[in-house]
Design a protein around this motif. Structure first.
Motif, short mmCIF file in Angstrom:
data_model
loop_
_atom_site.label_atom_id
_atom_site.label_comp_id
_atom_site.label_asym_id
_atom_site.label_seq_id
_atom_site.Cartn_x
_atom_site.Cartn_y
_atom_site.Cartn_z
N THR A 1 -9.27 -16.74 -8.73
CA THR A 1 -10.37 -15.92 -8.24
C THR A 1 -11.62 -16.72 -7.89
OG1 THR A 1 -11.22 -15.53 -10.48
CG2 THR A 1 -9.54 -14.00 -9.64
N GLY A 2 -11.77 -17.92 -8.45
CA GLY A 2 -12.96 -18.72 -8.19
C GLY A 2 -14.19 -18.25 -8.92
N THR A 3 -14.02 -17.43 -9.95
CA THR A 3 -15.16 -16.94 -10.73
C THR A 3 -14.74 -16.72 -12.18
OG1 THR A 3 -16.77 -15.14 -10.98
CG2 THR A 3 -14.62 -14.55 -10.11
N ARG A 4 -15.73 -16.75 -13.09
CA ARG A 4 -15.47 -16.47 -14.50
C ARG A 4 -15.99 -15.09 -14.90
NH1 ARG A 4 -14.18 -20.75 -17.97
NH2 ARG A 4 -13.80 -22.71 -16.87
N ASP A 5 -16.56 -14.38 -13.98
CA ASP A 5 -17.02 -13.02 -14.25
C ASP A 5 -15.82 -12.08 -14.13
OD1 ASP A 5 -17.99 -10.26 -13.16
OD2 ASP A 5 -19.77 -11.14 -14.07
N LEU A 6 -15.48 -11.39 -15.21
CA LEU A 6 -14.25 -10.60 -15.23
C LEU A 6 -14.29 -9.43 -14.25
CD1 LEU A 6 -13.29 -10.58 -19.02
CD2 LEU A 6 -12.58 -12.14 -17.21
N ASP A 7 -15.45 -8.82 -14.09
CA ASP A 7 -15.56 -7.75 -13.11
C ASP A 7 -15.31 -8.28 -11.69
OD1 ASP A 7 -16.09 -5.82 -15.03
OD2 ASP A 7 -18.26 -6.00 -14.84
N GLU A 8 -15.86 -9.45 -11.40
CA GLU A 8 -15.63 -10.05 -10.09
C GLU A 8 -14.17 -10.49 -9.93
OE1 GLU A 8 -18.41 -13.17 -9.41
OE2 GLU A 8 -20.17 -11.88 -9.59
N CYS A 9 -13.58 -10.99 -11.01
CA CYS A 9 -12.15 -11.34 -10.98
C CYS A 9 -11.33 -10.11 -10.60
CB CYS A 9 -11.70 -11.86 -12.35
SG CYS A 9 -12.30 -13.49 -12.80
N THR A 10 -11.68 -8.99 -11.23
CA THR A 10 -10.94 -7.75 -10.97
C THR A 10 -11.11 -7.30 -9.53
OG1 THR A 10 -11.14 -7.08 -13.28
CG2 THR A 10 -10.71 -5.34 -11.67
N SER A 11 -12.32 -7.36 -9.03
CA SER A 11 -12.56 -6.96 -7.64
C SER A 11 -11.74 -7.80 -6.68
CB SER A 11 -14.05 -7.10 -7.31
OG SER A 11 -14.83 -6.21 -8.08
N PHE A 12 -11.66 -9.09 -6.94
CA PHE A 12 -10.86 -9.96 -6.08
C PHE A 12 -9.37 -9.61 -6.17
CE2 PHE A 12 -8.14 -13.66 -5.57
CZ PHE A 12 -8.51 -14.12 -4.32
N LEU A 13 -8.86 -9.45 -7.39
CA LEU A 13 -7.43 -9.23 -7.57
C LEU A 13 -6.98 -7.87 -7.07
CD1 LEU A 13 -6.95 -10.83 -11.11
CD2 LEU A 13 -6.13 -11.73 -8.91
N ARG A 14 -7.89 -6.92 -6.99
CA ARG A 14 -7.55 -5.59 -6.51
C ARG A 14 -7.09 -5.60 -5.04
NH1 ARG A 14 -5.61 -3.57 -10.27
NH2 ARG A 14 -6.77 -2.46 -11.88
N ARG A 15 -7.38 -6.64 -4.32
CA ARG A 15 -6.88 -6.75 -2.95
C ARG A 15 -5.36 -6.94 -2.94
NH1 ARG A 15 -10.85 -11.69 -1.09
NH2 ARG A 15 -12.75 -10.96 -2.16
N TYR A 16 -4.82 -7.40 -4.07
CA TYR A 16 -3.41 -7.78 -4.12
C TYR A 16 -2.61 -6.96 -5.13
CZ TYR A 16 -5.57 -11.83 -1.90
OH TYR A 16 -6.31 -12.64 -1.07
N CYS A 17 -3.24 -6.53 -6.21
CA CYS A 17 -2.52 -5.88 -7.31
C CYS A 17 -3.13 -4.53 -7.62
CB CYS A 17 -2.55 -6.77 -8.55
SG CYS A 17 -1.67 -6.09 -9.98
N LYS A 18 -2.32 -3.48 -7.63
CA LYS A 18 -2.79 -2.12 -7.94
C LYS A 18 -2.55 -1.75 -9.41
CE LYS A 18 -3.82 -1.73 -3.63
NZ LYS A 18 -5.24 -1.92 -3.22
N GLY A 19 -1.87 -2.62 -10.15
CA GLY A 19 -1.51 -2.30 -11.52
C GLY A 19 -2.58 -2.67 -12.53
N VAL A 20 -2.17 -2.72 -13.80
CA VAL A 20 -3.06 -3.09 -14.90
C VAL A 20 -3.35 -4.59 -14.83
CG1 VAL A 20 -3.24 -3.33 -17.41
CG2 VAL A 20 -2.29 -1.23 -16.42
N LEU A 21 -4.61 -4.95 -15.00
CA LEU A 21 -5.02 -6.36 -15.08
C LEU A 21 -5.40 -6.64 -16.52
CD1 LEU A 21 -7.23 -6.51 -11.85
CD2 LEU A 21 -4.84 -7.26 -12.11
N LEU A 22 -4.70 -7.58 -17.14
CA LEU A 22 -4.86 -7.86 -18.56
C LEU A 22 -5.26 -9.31 -18.74
CD1 LEU A 22 -4.54 -7.05 -21.56
CD2 LEU A 22 -2.10 -7.57 -21.33
N PHE A 23 -6.45 -9.53 -19.30
CA PHE A 23 -6.99 -10.89 -19.45
C PHE A 23 -7.09 -11.24 -20.93
CE2 PHE A 23 -9.56 -9.30 -15.62
CZ PHE A 23 -8.53 -9.57 -14.74
#
Length: 310
Positions: free
Chosen positions: A199-221
């Motif tokens: 994702t290129g970031t350590r902010d988890l909300d920003e990580c989620t926003s980025f990954l939502r372009r590719y994954c619609k499921g649960v994101l578990l960190f």
């Protein structure tokens, strides 16, 4: 099967030392022990110890290491009918150096059997009869093929990215390859290094926003001592603190977390937050013993989980 796994396997050589050495430094080896390991098989073994009916597929050599891998899975009652034994090849193994504080580094010897597994070696029809398919995307071709096939059959899919992007790229798997498979994934659980690299970031909300372009499921960190954070399909955020224990060795704690999370979330059908807390308890228990397979049985897990929820 309840859960079928396709992923990393290994034999771990555990070396306890007084301290981790700096560059050009020395340490004193206090003990040396050989144990079955490998992130993928560790996750499946944790599931089996909690009572799930599990199968696993991977490639091993016909060497002593490969025989140890197979026997360790047999002892845990994991179905190994699809395991491929490669004549004349070397089984993947690791050397893990652990100091008195529980900190460690890992040296990986890939051998030449593990990555020799091909997509056509795997009967995806058998895997598609399971409730959950688990993978760490290694080796890549058979893992991706199985993800696609099981998703088409309505099987829940879990992708646990256990290593950083640099390691994945060293195995021939690009950032784009990882992102492309996320559309087949119901739970994506990257390690911290993998998450930040993708994702290129350590902010988890920003990580989620980025990954939502590719994954619609649960994101578990999973965040080590900081616990874990998850975002459900509606982007609601949940968190679970790590369990305070007297740490002996953190090896395998993440694997224990994943196995117990899958068990709690998909097989017991706990809600997301409760499943995370159950998984944190199991991971904490793993830290109190030596080796990646120091993971709890169902009776121990339930007892400890009930104790922290009184």
């Amino acid at each position: 099967m309840d859960v079928y796994g396709l992923g990393t396997l290994a034999i771990d050589v555990l070396m306890r030392v007084d301290k981790l050495p700096a560059a050009d430094g020395f340490c004193i080896v206090k003990s040396n022990e050989r144990q079955p390991g490998g992130s993928g098989t560790n996750v499946i073994v944790q599931l089996a110890r909690l009572g799930a009916e599990c199968g696993f597929v991977g490639g091993v050599g016909d060497d002593g290491l490969g025989k140890d891998v197979l026997e360790s899975l047999r002892q845990e009652k994991v179905n190994i009918d699809q395991m491929k034994v490669m004549p004349g090849k070397i089984t993947l193994h690791t050397d893990i150096v652990i100091d008195d504080a529980g900190d460690k580094f890992i040296m990986l010897n890939m051998g030449d059997a593990f990555d020799a597994l091909r997509a056509e070696d795997v009967d995806t029809g058998l895997i598609a009869d399971s409730k959950v398919f688990y993978t760490d995307l290694l080796p890549y071709s058979p893992a991706v093929n199985a993800l696609k096939a099981t998703k088409e059959h309505g099987v829940k899919t879990v992708f646990n990215m256990q290593v950083g992007l640099g390691t994945m790229e060293g195995m021939g798997i690009s950032r784009e390859d990882v992102l492309a498979v996320l559309k087949y994934v119901d739970v994506f659980a990257p390690c911290q290094e993998g998450l930040y690299g993708l994702t290129g970031t350590r902010d988890l909300d920003e990580c989620t926003s980025f990954l939502r372009r590719y994954c619609k499921g649960v994101l578990l960190f999973t965040l080590g001592k900081k616990g874990s954070v998850a975002y459900d399909e509606q982007n609601c955020r949940y968190s679970s603190e790590s369990v305070s224990v007297e740490t002996v060795d953190t090896t395998g704690a993440g694997d224990s977390y994943m196995g117990s999370f899958i068990f709690a979330y998909y097989l017991r059908q706990y809600d997301l937050e409760t499943a995370m807390k159950f998984a944190s308890v199991c991971a904490g228990y793993t830290c109190t013993g030596l080796g990646a397979r120091f993971s709890p049985c169902i009776e121990t897990a339930d007892r400890l989980f009930q104790a922290i929820n009184k």
